[in-house]
Motif scaffolding. Structure first.
Motif, PDB file in Angstrom:
ATOM      1  N   UNK A  79       0.832  -1.217   0.000  1.00 29.24           N
ATOM      2  CA  UNK A  79       0.000   0.000   0.000  1.00 29.24           C
ATOM      3  C   UNK A  79       0.859   1.257   0.000  1.00 29.24           C
ATOM      4  N   UNK A  80       0.261   2.381  -0.296  1.00 30.41           N
ATOM      5  CA  UNK A  80       0.974   3.657  -0.265  1.00 30.41           C
ATOM      6  C   UNK A  80       1.083   4.160   1.167  1.00 30.41           C
ATOM      7  N   UNK A  81       1.912   5.185   1.366  1.00 29.48           N
ATOM      8  CA  UNK A  81       2.055   5.778   2.696  1.00 29.48           C
ATOM      9  C   UNK A  81       0.735   6.314   3.224  1.00 29.48           C
ATOM     10  N   UNK A  82      -0.110   6.802   2.322  1.00 25.21           N
ATOM     11  CA  UNK A  82      -1.358   7.440   2.742  1.00 25.21           C
ATOM     12  C   UNK A  82      -2.512   6.455   2.868  1.00 25.21           C
ATOM     13  N   UNK A  83      -2.218   5.166   2.767  1.00 26.53           N
ATOM     14  CA  UNK A  83      -3.279   4.162   2.827  1.00 26.53           C
ATOM     15  C   UNK A  83      -4.045   4.260   4.147  1.00 26.53           C
ATOM     16  N   UNK A  84      -5.372   4.297   4.042  1.00 28.25           N
ATOM     17  CA  UNK A  84      -6.201   4.521   5.230  1.00 28.25           C
ATOM     18  C   UNK A  84      -6.163   3.345   6.198  1.00 28.25           C
ATOM     19  N   UNK A  85      -6.023   2.130   5.682  1.00 27.58           N
ATOM     20  CA  UNK A  85      -5.979   0.966   6.570  1.00 27.58           C
ATOM     21  C   UNK A  85      -4.702   0.947   7.404  1.00 27.58           C
ATOM     22  N   UNK A  86      -3.560   1.213   6.758  1.00 25.33           N
ATOM     23  CA  UNK A  86      -2.293   1.254   7.478  1.00 25.33           C
ATOM     24  C   UNK A  86      -2.285   2.419   8.467  1.00 25.33           C
ATOM     25  N   UNK A  87      -2.827   3.556   8.046  1.00 28.19           N
ATOM     26  CA  UNK A  87      -2.898   4.713   8.944  1.00 28.19           C
ATOM     27  C   UNK A  87      -3.737   4.390  10.175  1.00 28.19           C
ATOM     28  N   UNK A  88      -4.862   3.704   9.967  1.00 23.79           N
ATOM     29  CA  UNK A  88      -5.721   3.357  11.100  1.00 23.79           C
ATOM     30  C   UNK A  88      -5.022   2.392  12.051  1.00 23.79           C
ATOM     31  N   UNK A  89      -4.282   1.419  11.479  1.00 21.53           N
ATOM     32  CA  UNK A  89      -3.555   0.476  12.329  1.00 21.53           C
ATOM     33  C   UNK A  89      -2.511   1.199  13.166  1.00 21.53           C
ATOM     34  N   UNK A  90      -1.828   2.178  12.552  1.00 20.29           N
ATOM     35  CA  UNK A  90      -0.819   2.943  13.280  1.00 20.29           C
ATOM     36  C   UNK A  90      -1.454   3.781  14.383  1.00 20.29           C
ATOM     37  N   UNK A  91      -2.626   4.352  14.103  1.00 18.20           N
ATOM     38  CA  UNK A  91      -3.296   5.196  15.096  1.00 18.20           C
ATOM     39  C   UNK A  91      -3.894   4.380  16.239  1.00 18.20           C
ATOM     40  N   UNK A  92      -4.232   3.124  15.962  1.00 21.94           N
ATOM     41  CA  UNK A  92      -4.782   2.271  17.018  1.00 21.94           C
ATOM     42  C   UNK A  92      -3.712   1.823  18.013  1.00 21.94           C
ATOM     43  N   UNK A  93      -2.464   1.839  17.580  1.00 23.87           N
ATOM     44  CA  UNK A  93      -1.368   1.326  18.407  1.00 23.87           C
ATOM     45  C   UNK A  93      -0.717   2.453  19.213  1.00 23.87           C
ATOM     46  N   UNK A  95       1.841   5.065  20.098  1.00 27.44           N
ATOM     47  CA  UNK A  95       2.657   5.862  19.178  1.00 27.44           C
ATOM     48  C   UNK A  95       4.141   5.546  19.329  1.00 27.44           C
ATOM     49  N   UNK A  96       4.618   5.418  20.549  1.00 27.69           N
ATOM     50  CA  UNK A  96       6.027   5.138  20.755  1.00 27.69           C
ATOM     51  C   UNK A  96       6.413   3.803  20.126  1.00 27.69           C
ATOM     52  N   UNK A  97       5.533   2.811  20.267  1.00 22.98           N
ATOM     53  CA  UNK A  97       5.857   1.509  19.697  1.00 22.98           C
ATOM     54  C   UNK A  97       5.798   1.551  18.174  1.00 22.98           C
ATOM     55  N   UNK A  98       4.885   2.336  17.622  1.00 24.12           N
ATOM     56  CA  UNK A  98       4.827   2.494  16.168  1.00 24.12           C
ATOM     57  C   UNK A  98       6.134   3.099  15.653  1.00 24.12           C
ATOM     58  N   UNK A  99       6.607   4.131  16.344  1.00 24.72           N
ATOM     59  CA  UNK A  99       7.879   4.754  15.940  1.00 24.72           C
ATOM     60  C   UNK A  99       9.035   3.767  16.026  1.00 24.72           C
ATOM     61  N   UNK A 100       9.114   3.046  17.121  1.00 25.48           N
ATOM     62  CA  UNK A 100      10.222   2.118  17.304  1.00 25.48           C
ATOM     63  C   UNK A 100      10.194   1.009  16.257  1.00 25.48           C
ATOM     64  N   UNK A 101       8.995   0.525  15.949  1.00 22.34           N
ATOM     65  CA  UNK A 101       8.869  -0.532  14.943  1.00 22.34           C
ATOM     66  C   UNK A 101       9.246  -0.018  13.561  1.00 22.34           C
ATOM     67  N   UNK A 102       8.737   1.174  13.203  1.00 22.95           N
ATOM     68  CA  UNK A 102       9.064   1.749  11.902  1.00 22.95           C
ATOM     69  C   UNK A 102      10.557   1.981  11.746  1.00 22.95           C
ATOM     70  N   UNK A 103      11.180   2.523  12.777  1.00 19.37           N
ATOM     71  CA  UNK A 103      12.617   2.783  12.707  1.00 19.37           C
ATOM     72  C   UNK A 103      13.404   1.484  12.574  1.00 19.37           C
ATOM     73  N   UNK A 104      13.018   0.470  13.331  1.00 19.75           N
ATOM     74  CA  UNK A 104      13.743  -0.794  13.262  1.00 19.75           C
ATOM     75  C   UNK A 104      13.634  -1.391  11.863  1.00 19.75           C
TER      76      UNK A 104
END
Length: 364
Positions: A79-93, A95-104
């Motif tokens: 999916x693209x960066x702006x995909x609504x499903x991925x965005x929703x999954x990130x917002x449900x989690x 934030x700190x863990x989302x950042x750490x996972x993305x960076x890793x």
């Protein structure tokens, strides 16, 4: 080797330039053959839903580690960066863990699919600390340049970050980075008017947009004009004469008359240069070949502007200097010799011909 480590290793060798061959081959090429295609869901509204489901399961388990995601997306449609499903999954989690996972994932993953997801996660949990990661992976222009530009786009204070990336990417990475810079103005416009086009065939997608949105007309007709601006104006105009079906053409660029006249005038005050000459020749040839029913956009200004270009192109100084710069083994020069130069009877090409062991086959 992770894709990030691969990009960093090459960047150390070429710190200020685009990586040779866009950084390819990539370390994971064996698992991503050229003909590999993941089918897109028939219902486009579902694109990204399967990726989001994997992320939901991962974030729901506090014991999960990013290593588990490295190959989790390999068989899923990206999916693209702006995909609504991925965005929703990130917002449900968290934030700190989302950042750490993305960076890793961006820094350590050995599979491009999970790097893409890592970039998407960083886009939805943004921090200025992410900038170096995104810039570095974006150096792999074809694979990650577009997504890196999209990740940086619209983030506060990222003009410098995008300019850094723009100077070091090409092809599609360049296209997306230029498009991102067009939203920023100021220093971004100054760079775009002097450096946006890098000679890629993809320049046609944005040359006219750069001319319009970065205010080329105001810049090239102002009292303060520098050689970089004049040179890049020539490149923009040359691209706009031959980008039909890609972007805004010179015929549909409203200030074309004034910009052409200004460029032709500035050209005559410059010292002879090969690229300056060839771009001006392409523009002059376009003007000369316009059919009578295709001149409405330039009208009576066509003749004096064309005469000004030809006055430079056919001058003794320019003809003599450029004749010494032409390369008989260069396919583009050979192509111009048989087309543009032949039609305009350019003196710089007198006696020009392919070398005995080189047969030009293309225009690049």
């Amino acid at each position: 080797m992770s894709l990030f480590a691969h990009a960093m290793r090459l960047h150390r060798q070429y710190p200020d330039d685009p990586l040779p061959r866009y950084g390819e081959p990539l370390p994971d090429d064996a698992s991503h053959p050229p003909r590999r295609r993941i089918p897109e869901p028939e219902d486009r509204r579902l694109v990204g839903a399967d990726v989001a489901a994997v992320l939901d399961a991962y974030f729901a388990n506090p014991m999960s580690t990013p290593e588990e995601l490295v190959h989790a997306f390999h068989h899923l449609y990206p999916p693209s960066n702006s995909n609504q499903h991925v965005a929703a999954a990130a917002l449900r989690a968290d934030r700190q863990r989302v950042q750490e996972t993305g960076r890793w994932l961006v820094r350590h993953s050995t599979d491009r699919c999970s790097v893409d997801v890592g970039l998407a996660l960083l886009a939805h949990a943004w921090s200025a600390e992410n900038v170096p990661l995104v810039q570095t992976i974006g150096l792999l222009s074809r694979q990650f340049g577009p997504r890196a530009a999209e990740t940086l786009r619209g983030r506060g204070g990222t003009t410098d970050a995008l300019l850094w990336l723009a100077r070091r990417v090409t092809i599609w990475g360049r296209v997306h980075t230029v498009e991102a810079l067009l939203d920023l103005g100021g220093a971004a416009d100054r760079w775009l008017l002097r450096h946006a086009c890098d000679g890629s065939p993809l320049d046609g997608y944005f040359a006219g947009t750069v001319a319009t949105r970065a205010h080329l007309h105001a810049a090239i007709t102002s009292p303060a004009v520098d050689d970089d601006l004049v040179d890049h104006t020539g490149r923009l105009l040359a691209v706009m004469t031959r980008c039909h079906g890609m972007g805004l053409t010179i015929e549909h660029y409203p200030p074309a008359r004034a910009v052409l006249a200004a460029h032709a005038g500035h050209l005559g005050r410059q010292t002879p240069g090969l690229e300056r000459y060839l771009n001006a020749a392409v523009v002059a040839d376009h003007l000369a070949e316009l059919p009578p029913d295709g001149r409405e956009w330039i009208g009576a200004d066509r003749e004096p502007i064309l005469a000004r270009y030809l006055g430079v192109l056919q001058s003794d100084e320019w003809s003599t200097a450029v004749r010494l710069m032409l390369d008989r083994s260069n396919e583009y020069h050979a192509w111009l010799a048989g087309t543009t130069a032949a039609r305009l009877r350019l003196r710089a090409f007198d006696g020009f011909g392919p070398s005995a062991d080189i047969a030009p086959t293309g225009t690049t």
